[in-house]
Design a protein around this motif. Structure first.
Motif, PDB file in Angstrom:
ATOM      1  N   PRO A  77       2.444  -2.120 -10.028  1.00 13.83           N
ATOM      2  CA  PRO A  77       3.017  -1.543  -8.973  1.00 13.83           C
ATOM      3  C   PRO A  77       4.647  -1.486  -8.805  1.00 13.83           C
ATOM      4  N   ALA A  78       4.978  -0.536  -7.510  1.00  9.17           N
ATOM      5  CA  ALA A  78       6.541  -1.086  -7.300  1.00  9.17           C
ATOM      6  C   ALA A  78       6.512  -2.282  -6.560  1.00  9.17           C
ATOM      7  N   PRO A  79       8.445  -2.752  -7.359  1.00  6.93           N
ATOM      8  CA  PRO A  79       8.433  -4.604  -6.636  1.00  6.93           C
ATOM      9  C   PRO A  79       8.756  -4.296  -5.336  1.00  6.93           C
ATOM     10  N   THR A  80       7.531  -5.443  -5.329  1.00  2.00           N
ATOM     11  CA  THR A  80       7.839  -6.137  -3.289  1.00  2.00           C
ATOM     12  C   THR A  80       7.110  -7.296  -3.170  1.00  2.00           C
ATOM     13  N   GLN A  81       7.317  -8.386  -2.539  1.00  2.73           N
ATOM     14  CA  GLN A  81       7.173  -9.279  -1.782  1.00  2.73           C
ATOM     15  C   GLN A  81       6.100  -9.182  -1.341  1.00  2.73           C
ATOM     16  N   ASP A  82       5.822  -8.276  -0.712  1.00  2.00           N
ATOM     17  CA  ASP A  82       4.607  -7.519   0.158  1.00  2.00           C
ATOM     18  C   ASP A  82       2.907  -7.874  -0.407  1.00  2.00           C
ATOM     19  N   LYS A  83       2.413  -9.167  -0.159  1.00  2.00           N
ATOM     20  CA  LYS A  83       1.229  -9.981  -0.844  1.00  2.00           C
ATOM     21  C   LYS A  83       0.257  -8.533  -0.621  1.00  2.00           C
ATOM     22  N   GLU A  84       0.201  -8.007   0.568  1.00  2.00           N
ATOM     23  CA  GLU A  84      -0.711  -6.991   1.197  1.00  2.00           C
ATOM     24  C   GLU A  84      -0.818  -5.889   0.427  1.00  2.00           C
ATOM     25  N   GLU A  85       0.524  -5.710   0.574  1.00  2.00           N
ATOM     26  CA  GLU A  85       1.346  -4.105  -0.461  1.00  2.00           C
ATOM     27  C   GLU A  85       0.698  -4.232  -1.855  1.00  2.00           C
ATOM     28  N   LEU A  86       0.665  -4.926  -2.076  1.00  2.00           N
ATOM     29  CA  LEU A  86       0.792  -5.378  -3.681  1.00  2.00           C
ATOM     30  C   LEU A  86      -0.570  -5.088  -3.852  1.00  2.00           C
ATOM     31  N   ALA A  87      -1.864  -5.974  -3.226  1.00  2.00           N
ATOM     32  CA  ALA A  87      -2.732  -6.080  -3.146  1.00  2.00           C
ATOM     33  C   ALA A  87      -3.902  -4.171  -2.983  1.00  2.00           C
ATOM     34  N   LEU A 135      -6.033  -0.069  -5.606  1.00  2.00           N
ATOM     35  CA  LEU A 135      -6.171   1.106  -5.879  1.00  2.00           C
ATOM     36  C   LEU A 135      -6.640   1.828  -7.234  1.00  2.00           C
ATOM     37  N   LEU A 136      -6.344   0.907  -7.685  1.00  2.00           N
ATOM     38  CA  LEU A 136      -6.490   0.874  -9.364  1.00  2.00           C
ATOM     39  C   LEU A 136      -7.916   0.513  -9.611  1.00  2.00           C
ATOM     40  N   CYS A 137      -8.054  -0.351  -9.058  1.00  2.00           N
ATOM     41  CA  CYS A 137      -9.988  -0.842  -9.451  1.00  2.00           C
ATOM     42  C   CYS A 137     -10.599   0.275  -9.041  1.00  2.00           C
ATOM     43  N   ALA A 155     -17.617   4.948 -18.944  1.00  2.00           N
ATOM     44  CA  ALA A 155     -17.244   3.250 -19.686  1.00  2.00           C
ATOM     45  C   ALA A 155     -16.136   2.418 -19.621  1.00  2.00           C
ATOM     46  N   LEU A 156     -15.468   2.369 -18.880  1.00  2.00           N
ATOM     47  CA  LEU A 156     -14.081   1.916 -18.986  1.00  2.00           C
ATOM     48  C   LEU A 156     -14.425   0.637 -18.712  1.00  2.00           C
ATOM     49  N   ASP A 157     -14.118  -0.476 -19.341  1.00  2.00           N
ATOM     50  CA  ASP A 157     -13.212  -2.043 -19.418  1.00  2.00           C
ATOM     51  C   ASP A 157     -12.564  -2.687 -18.884  1.00  2.00           C
ATOM     52  N   THR A 158     -11.684  -2.071 -18.819  1.00  2.00           N
ATOM     53  CA  THR A 158     -10.246  -2.574 -18.718  1.00  2.00           C
ATOM     54  C   THR A 158      -9.131  -1.714 -17.560  1.00  2.00           C
ATOM     55  N   LEU A 159      -8.655  -2.923 -17.145  1.00  2.00           N
ATOM     56  CA  LEU A 159      -8.356  -3.169 -16.116  1.00  2.00           C
ATOM     57  C   LEU A 159      -6.273  -3.862 -16.388  1.00  2.00           C
ATOM     58  N   SER A 160      -5.075  -3.209 -16.747  1.00  2.00           N
ATOM     59  CA  SER A 160      -4.645  -3.821 -17.210  1.00  2.00           C
ATOM     60  C   SER A 160      -3.280  -3.792 -15.817  1.00  2.00           C
ATOM     61  N   MET A 161      -3.292  -4.919 -15.074  1.00  2.00           N
ATOM     62  CA  MET A 161      -2.452  -4.991 -13.753  1.00  2.00           C
ATOM     63  C   MET A 161      -2.132  -6.533 -13.628  1.00  2.00           C
ATOM     64  N   GLY A 162      -0.602  -6.877 -13.444  1.00  2.00           N
ATOM     65  CA  GLY A 162      -0.917  -8.465 -12.913  1.00  2.00           C
ATOM     66  C   GLY A 162       0.642  -8.537 -14.182  1.00  2.00           C
ATOM     67  N   MET A 163       1.201  -9.186 -13.224  1.00  2.00           N
ATOM     68  CA  MET A 163       2.160  -9.468 -13.781  1.00  2.00           C
ATOM     69  C   MET A 163       2.818 -10.964 -13.827  1.00  2.00           C
ATOM     70  N   SER A 164       3.597 -11.691 -13.625  1.00  2.00           N
ATOM     71  CA  SER A 164       4.144 -13.258 -14.065  1.00  2.00           C
ATOM     72  C   SER A 164       4.251 -13.513 -12.235  1.00  2.00           C
ATOM     73  N   ALA A 165       4.771 -13.341 -11.862  1.00  2.00           N
ATOM     74  CA  ALA A 165       4.985 -13.009 -10.406  1.00  2.00           C
ATOM     75  C   ALA A 165       3.562 -12.691  -9.421  1.00  2.00           C
ATOM     76  N   ASP A 166       2.585 -12.087  -9.762  1.00  2.00           N
ATOM     77  CA  ASP A 166       1.782 -11.078  -9.339  1.00  2.00           C
ATOM     78  C   ASP A 166       0.095 -11.704  -9.803  1.00  2.00           C
ATOM     79  N   LEU A 167      -0.142 -11.944 -10.738  1.00  2.00           N
ATOM     80  CA  LEU A 167      -1.299 -11.829 -11.773  1.00  2.00           C
ATOM     81  C   LEU A 167      -2.639 -12.770 -10.900  1.00  2.00           C
ATOM     82  N   GLU A 168      -2.279 -13.812 -10.174  1.00  2.00           N
ATOM     83  CA  GLU A 168      -3.556 -14.263  -9.029  1.00  2.00           C
ATOM     84  C   GLU A 168      -4.194 -13.512  -8.145  1.00  2.00           C
TER      85      GLU A 168
END
Ligand SMILES: *Cc1c(COP(=O)(O)O)cnc(C)c1O
Length: 235
Positions: A166-176, A181-183, A195-208
């Motif tokens: 995602p674009a670097p932002t602190q805005d949690k709603e925008e990140l969510a 969208l990817l999901c 039959a796609l089983d993978t969504l690769s997203m989330g890094m140190s700051a936003d993995l939750e």
């Protein structure tokens, strides 16, 4: 000073807690340790703790670490998560278990042709530009289906899912919103027979946030290894 083991345990705990909070099955989110700019010795230390999935961004650095760690760490599964230039795709095709950053057919075709026959097919994710920034790599959401249909036909690749930065932002709603969208794009493809089983997203700051939105792989560097020194890039 926190040891590598305790940093690893902390991240695993964050992943497990977020998975549980999201009401998802324990163990349904995999941790990829992103080693870019950190020396091979750090990766080996984390491997000895028990980590097996590792990510790299730069082809040159990846090849050097791969060659150094192939003998002492034979169970590493390498995830290539950086841009793949055509003239270096062979190096990736011959070494990686996964490539997360396929965003055009030409690269996918090269990877398929270059995947050595004795190896299993290369697992790939399509990188999607979920932020809509013109400068970003990744296929635009409107073009995902067409690319997925073409990549699915390539014999030496296995299309596993979608990936986003995602674009670097602190805005949690925008990140969510970008994670959601990817999901949604993955779910749309699955409704169309994938039959796609993978969504690769989330890094140190936003993995939750990413796990709440359905991530199955999170890519974490800083929280495991500390702040990066980019003068080590491409070691
Ligand atoms: C560097 C990088 C990561 C890890 O980022 P951290 O914030 O250090 O956890 C994840 N994904 C990609 C594509 C990266 O380049």
């Amino acid at each position: 000073m926190a040891t590598m083991f305790s940093a690893w345990q902390d991240v695993l705990h964050r992943v497990a807690t977020a998975t549980q909070t999201a009401g998802r099955k324990a163990g349904s989110v995999q941790l990829i340790a992103v080693g870019k700019t950190y020396p091979a010795a750090c990766i080996r230390e984390l491997y000895e703790c028990g980590q097996r999935n590792f990510g790299e961004n730069y082809v040159q650095e990846f090849v050097e670490k791969y060659d150094e760690l192939e003998q002492p760490c034979p169970e590493i599964i390498w995830h290539f998560i950086g841009p793949v230039q055509s003239n270096k795709s062979r190096w990736v095709a011959e070494r990686a278990g996964w490539v997360h950053t396929v965003d055009r057919l030409k690269i996918a075709e090269r990877l398929s042709i270059q995947r050595p026959e004795p190896m299993p097919p290369l697992n790939v994710c399509l990188q999607v530009n979920v932020s809509g920034e013109a400068s970003k790599s990744g296929v635009f959401p409107a073009a995902v289906v067409e690319l997925a249909c073409a990549v699915r036909e390539l014999p030496r690749l296995t299309l596993r899912g979608l990936m986003a930065i995602p674009a670097p932002t602190q805005d949690k709603e925008e990140l969510a919103r970008q994670f959601a969208l990817l999901c949604q794009l993955r779910d749309d493809l699955n409704r169309q027979g994938f039959a796609l089983d993978t969504l690769s997203m989330g890094m140190s700051a936003d993995l939750e946030l990413a796990i709440a939105a359905g991530a199955t792989q999170v890519r974490v560097g800083t929280a495991l290894f500390g702040v990066r020194d980019y003068s080590n890039k491409g070691l």
